[in-house]
Write a protein that holds these residues in place. Structure first.
Motif, PDB file in Angstrom:
ATOM      1  N   GLU A 239     -13.912 -50.949  31.194  1.00 39.02           N
ATOM      2  CA  GLU A 239     -14.004 -52.294  30.622  1.00 39.02           C
ATOM      3  C   GLU A 239     -14.459 -53.295  31.693  1.00 39.02           C
ATOM      4  OE1 GLU A 239     -10.366 -53.449  28.776  1.00 39.02           O
ATOM      5  OE2 GLU A 239     -10.199 -51.600  27.611  1.00 39.02           O
ATOM      6  N   LYS A 240     -13.902 -53.157  32.883  1.00 36.08           N
ATOM      7  CA  LYS A 240     -14.223 -54.086  33.965  1.00 36.08           C
ATOM      8  C   LYS A 240     -15.611 -53.825  34.532  1.00 36.08           C
ATOM      9  CE  LYS A 240     -13.811 -57.075  37.312  1.00 36.08           C
ATOM     10  NZ  LYS A 240     -14.093 -58.511  37.009  1.00 36.08           N
ATOM     11  N   PHE A 241     -15.950 -52.553  34.719  1.00 33.57           N
ATOM     12  CA  PHE A 241     -17.238 -52.194  35.313  1.00 33.57           C
ATOM     13  C   PHE A 241     -17.967 -51.228  34.373  1.00 33.57           C
ATOM     14  CE2 PHE A 241     -14.731 -53.333  39.113  1.00 33.57           C
ATOM     15  CZ  PHE A 241     -15.593 -54.267  39.691  1.00 33.57           C
ATOM     16  N   PRO A 242     -18.747 -51.768  33.428  1.00 30.85           N
ATOM     17  CA  PRO A 242     -19.444 -50.903  32.460  1.00 30.85           C
ATOM     18  C   PRO A 242     -20.328 -49.846  33.116  1.00 30.85           C
ATOM     19  CG  PRO A 242     -19.490 -53.185  31.734  1.00 30.85           C
ATOM     20  CD  PRO A 242     -18.918 -53.193  33.120  1.00 30.85           C
TER      21      PRO A 242
ATOM     22  N   GLY B 109      -6.916 -38.962  43.714  1.00 32.18           N
ATOM     23  CA  GLY B 109      -7.285 -38.119  42.583  1.00 32.18           C
ATOM     24  C   GLY B 109      -8.172 -38.797  41.560  1.00 32.18           C
ATOM     25  N   ARG B 110      -8.903 -39.828  41.968  1.00 29.71           N
ATOM     26  CA  ARG B 110      -9.741 -40.595  41.035  1.00 29.71           C
ATOM     27  C   ARG B 110     -11.139 -40.720  41.642  1.00 29.71           C
ATOM     28  NH1 ARG B 110      -5.784 -43.516  37.836  1.00 29.71           N
ATOM     29  NH2 ARG B 110      -3.787 -43.720  38.898  1.00 29.71           N
ATOM     30  N   SER B 111     -11.928 -39.676  41.491  1.00 30.77           N
ATOM     31  CA  SER B 111     -13.248 -39.660  42.132  1.00 30.77           C
ATOM     32  C   SER B 111     -14.134 -40.797  41.639  1.00 30.77           C
ATOM     33  CB  SER B 111     -13.942 -38.314  41.900  1.00 30.77           C
ATOM     34  OG  SER B 111     -14.149 -38.075  40.523  1.00 30.77           O
ATOM     35  N   ILE B 112     -13.960 -41.250  40.392  1.00 32.36           N
ATOM     36  CA  ILE B 112     -14.798 -42.305  39.851  1.00 32.36           C
ATOM     37  C   ILE B 112     -14.646 -43.601  40.645  1.00 32.36           C
ATOM     38  CG2 ILE B 112     -13.073 -43.114  38.161  1.00 32.36           C
ATOM     39  CD1 ILE B 112     -16.885 -42.798  37.542  1.00 32.36           C
ATOM     40  N   LEU B 113     -13.482 -43.823  41.260  1.00 32.68           N
ATOM     41  CA  LEU B 113     -13.262 -45.063  42.018  1.00 32.68           C
ATOM     42  C   LEU B 113     -14.016 -45.075  43.335  1.00 32.68           C
ATOM     43  CD1 LEU B 113      -9.495 -45.884  41.381  1.00 32.68           C
ATOM     44  CD2 LEU B 113     -11.536 -46.680  40.159  1.00 32.68           C
ATOM     45  N   HIS B 114     -14.531 -43.937  43.756  1.00 31.24           N
ATOM     46  CA  HIS B 114     -15.369 -43.905  44.958  1.00 31.24           C
ATOM     47  C   HIS B 114     -16.733 -44.538  44.698  1.00 31.24           C
ATOM     48  CE1 HIS B 114     -12.919 -41.358  47.733  1.00 31.24           C
ATOM     49  NE2 HIS B 114     -12.310 -41.097  46.591  1.00 31.24           N
ATOM     50  N   GLU B 115     -17.023 -44.836  43.432  1.00 33.10           N
ATOM     51  CA  GLU B 115     -18.263 -45.534  43.087  1.00 33.10           C
ATOM     52  C   GLU B 115     -18.148 -47.041  43.346  1.00 33.10           C
ATOM     53  OE1 GLU B 115     -20.956 -43.952  41.998  1.00 33.10           O
ATOM     54  OE2 GLU B 115     -20.032 -41.965  41.800  1.00 33.10           O
TER      55      GLU B 115
ATOM     56  N   SER C 128     -16.977 -50.432  45.722  1.00 33.97           N
ATOM     57  CA  SER C 128     -16.683 -50.916  47.066  1.00 33.97           C
ATOM     58  C   SER C 128     -15.221 -51.342  47.129  1.00 33.97           C
ATOM     59  CB  SER C 128     -17.579 -52.107  47.410  1.00 33.97           C
ATOM     60  OG  SER C 128     -17.227 -53.230  46.591  1.00 33.97           O
ATOM     61  N   ASP C 129     -14.704 -51.558  48.330  1.00 29.95           N
ATOM     62  CA  ASP C 129     -13.324 -52.014  48.477  1.00 29.95           C
ATOM     63  C   ASP C 129     -13.111 -53.351  47.767  1.00 29.95           C
ATOM     64  OD1 ASP C 129     -12.776 -49.758  49.946  1.00 29.95           O
ATOM     65  OD2 ASP C 129     -12.801 -50.763  51.896  1.00 29.95           O
ATOM     66  N   ALA C 130     -14.097 -54.230  47.855  1.00 33.49           N
ATOM     67  CA  ALA C 130     -13.978 -55.543  47.208  1.00 33.49           C
ATOM     68  C   ALA C 130     -13.950 -55.383  45.689  1.00 33.49           C
ATOM     69  CB  ALA C 130     -15.137 -56.445  47.623  1.00 33.49           C
ATOM     70  N   GLU C 131     -14.801 -54.520  45.159  1.00 33.75           N
ATOM     71  CA  GLU C 131     -14.810 -54.284  43.715  1.00 33.75           C
ATOM     72  C   GLU C 131     -13.505 -53.632  43.256  1.00 33.75           C
ATOM     73  OE1 GLU C 131     -19.498 -53.564  42.583  1.00 33.75           O
ATOM     74  OE2 GLU C 131     -18.412 -51.965  43.645  1.00 33.75           O
ATOM     75  N   LEU C 132     -12.950 -52.776  44.092  1.00 32.08           N
ATOM     76  CA  LEU C 132     -11.682 -52.145  43.745  1.00 32.08           C
ATOM     77  C   LEU C 132     -10.576 -53.191  43.630  1.00 32.08           C
ATOM     78  CD1 LEU C 132     -10.139 -49.560  43.155  1.00 32.08           C
ATOM     79  CD2 LEU C 132      -9.867 -49.214  45.620  1.00 32.08           C
ATOM     80  N   GLU C 133     -10.581 -54.172  44.508  1.00 32.46           N
ATOM     81  CA  GLU C 133      -9.596 -55.251  44.420  1.00 32.46           C
ATOM     82  C   GLU C 133      -9.811 -56.078  43.150  1.00 32.46           C
ATOM     83  OE1 GLU C 133      -6.884 -55.719  46.180  1.00 32.46           O
ATOM     84  OE2 GLU C 133      -7.398 -53.918  47.326  1.00 32.46           O
ATOM     85  N   GLU C 134     -11.062 -56.281  42.773  1.00 32.46           N
ATOM     86  CA  GLU C 134     -11.347 -56.972  41.503  1.00 32.46           C
ATOM     87  C   GLU C 134     -10.779 -56.180  40.329  1.00 32.46           C
ATOM     88  OE1 GLU C 134     -15.387 -58.177  40.746  1.00 32.46           O
ATOM     89  OE2 GLU C 134     -15.807 -58.320  42.906  1.00 32.46           O
ATOM     90  N   LEU C 135     -10.942 -54.871  40.376  1.00 30.64           N
ATOM     91  CA  LEU C 135     -10.433 -54.014  39.309  1.00 30.64           C
ATOM     92  C   LEU C 135      -8.915 -54.084  39.225  1.00 30.64           C
ATOM     93  CD1 LEU C 135     -10.774 -51.821  37.138  1.00 30.64           C
ATOM     94  CD2 LEU C 135     -10.723 -50.115  38.990  1.00 30.64           C
ATOM     95  N   ILE C 136      -8.258 -54.043  40.369  1.00 27.65           N
ATOM     96  CA  ILE C 136      -6.789 -54.110  40.379  1.00 27.65           C
ATOM     97  C   ILE C 136      -6.319 -55.435  39.799  1.00 27.65           C
ATOM     98  CG2 ILE C 136      -4.776 -54.248  41.914  1.00 27.65           C
ATOM     99  CD1 ILE C 136      -6.253 -52.152  43.682  1.00 27.65           C
TER     100      ILE C 136
ATOM    101  N   VAL D 266      -4.631 -46.164  31.723  1.00 21.72           N
ATOM    102  CA  VAL D 266      -5.107 -47.105  32.744  1.00 21.72           C
ATOM    103  C   VAL D 266      -6.591 -46.906  33.010  1.00 21.72           C
ATOM    104  CG1 VAL D 266      -4.823 -47.833  35.148  1.00 21.72           C
ATOM    105  CG2 VAL D 266      -2.822 -47.225  33.784  1.00 21.72           C
ATOM    106  N   ARG D 267      -7.035 -45.660  32.953  1.00 20.56           N
ATOM    107  CA  ARG D 267      -8.437 -45.349  33.244  1.00 20.56           C
ATOM    108  C   ARG D 267      -9.399 -46.140  32.343  1.00 20.56           C
ATOM    109  NH1 ARG D 267     -11.065 -40.819  35.648  1.00 20.56           N
ATOM    110  NH2 ARG D 267      -8.992 -40.008  36.135  1.00 20.56           N
ATOM    111  N   GLY D 268      -8.977 -46.412  31.119  1.00 18.61           N
ATOM    112  CA  GLY D 268      -9.843 -47.151  30.214  1.00 18.61           C
ATOM    113  C   GLY D 268     -10.219 -48.531  30.742  1.00 18.61           C
ATOM    114  N   PHE D 269      -9.325 -49.127  31.537  1.00 19.56           N
ATOM    115  CA  PHE D 269      -9.621 -50.449  32.104  1.00 19.56           C
ATOM    116  C   PHE D 269     -10.751 -50.384  33.137  1.00 19.56           C
ATOM    117  CE2 PHE D 269      -4.942 -51.389  31.164  1.00 19.56           C
ATOM    118  CZ  PHE D 269      -5.235 -52.098  30.015  1.00 19.56           C
ATOM    119  N   PHE D 270     -10.923 -49.217  33.785  1.00 23.14           N
ATOM    120  CA  PHE D 270     -11.994 -49.100  34.782  1.00 23.14           C
ATOM    121  C   PHE D 270     -13.341 -49.430  34.148  1.00 23.14           C
ATOM    122  CE2 PHE D 270      -9.709 -45.268  37.041  1.00 23.14           C
ATOM    123  CZ  PHE D 270      -8.587 -46.049  37.221  1.00 23.14           C
TER     124      PHE D 270
END
Length: 259
Positions: free
Chosen positions: A157-160, A215-221, A223-231, A151-155
């Motif tokens: 792809e979505k946000f280079p 447990g995913r420190s990279i996702l703290h980079e 915003s909440d809105a960007e996280l929803e885009e990623l999901i 799943v981490r690989g998608f992070f």
């Protein structure tokens, strides 16, 4: 914004699971842990302190620079006289020489620019003939393509930009081996492991985990809105999964080095 490991809100971020059987099996195949004194440097939530105990370690000294992480680890492990918690810096450990038979540094070295002081300290606290276990992702591990298991690989792809952040903090395998050698270690062995990180009963359970950035420190980079885009992006990529379960795995490189 990078993850703040000193924030009480993040205390349990790395204390919500147990080590996978694949990790226990790999370590037990290469190393005798039973009856040994171990040190878990950068212990986080204590997940791998618990794993060392499961493998039979007599005692584990668990070190982290964050008091909040140590609180989370203590809560995760519960009352035990087989663990001592110590707040300290991996490059200036408050531990005596020849303290441990085994030192574990899992998911630690990507926080460090120069590996030699950290490895020199590990060498110092190891008994002669003791073993250092280093586990982390190399840049190549980090950029494996996204899939229903990775799943981490998608992070990335979505946000280079996350890929740039991730690879910039990861050390190439040859650099790790060279730093180990420079610090006095010998008989260095490099292993690869796809370790099961978590099993989610449904895609929704995965998405909830992502929203909490567990447990995913990279996702703290993000915003909440960007996280929803990623999901939403991951949901589209994993559309064929159906109702689950999802077995998420992470690629790791592990070095075993003898003092």
């Amino acid at each position: 914004m990078p993850m703040n490991f000193h924030d009480p809100k993040n205390q349990v971020s790395y204390a919500t699971r147990t080590a996978d059987e694949s990790w226990l099996q790999l370590i037990s195949e290469h190393l005798k842990v039973k009856g040994k004194f171990a040190a878990d440097i950068g212990c986080g939530g204590g997940i791998y302190t618990e794993a060392l105990l499961t493998l039979g370690a007599k005692h584990v000294t668990s070190v982290d620079f964050s008091a909040e992480m140590l609180k989370g680890a203590a809560n995760h492990l519960g009352a035990t006289d087989r663990v001592t918690f110590v707040q300290g810096d991996a490059c200036r450990l408050p531990l005596p020489a020849e303290h441990a038979d085994i030192v574990l540094e899992r998911a630690l070295i990507h926080h460090l620019n120069d590996l030699r002081p950290c490895f020199a300290e590990a060498y110092r606290i190891l008994k002669p003939g003791g073993t250092l276990i280093v586990q982390d992702r190399t840049p190549e591990d980090s950029l494996k393509p996204g899939s229903n298991t990775n799943v981490r690989g998608f992070f990335f792809e979505k946000f280079p930009r996350l890929a740039e952040t991730e690879t910039s903090r990861r050390h190439p395998a040859e650099s790790v081996t060279a730093a180990l050698r420079d610090s006095g270690f010998r008989q260095i062995k490099e292993l690869k492991l796809w370790e099961t990180r978590a099993i989610f009963a449904t895609p929704e359970a995965l998405y909830a985990d992502l929203r909490h950035r567990t447990g995913r420190s990279i996702l703290h980079e993000l915003s909440d809105a960007e996280l929803e885009e990623l999901i939403a992006y991951i949901a589209g990529k994993m559309g064929s999964v159906g109702s689950g379960p999802i077995i998420e795995k992470d690629p790791w490189t592990i070095w075993l080095a003898q003092a």
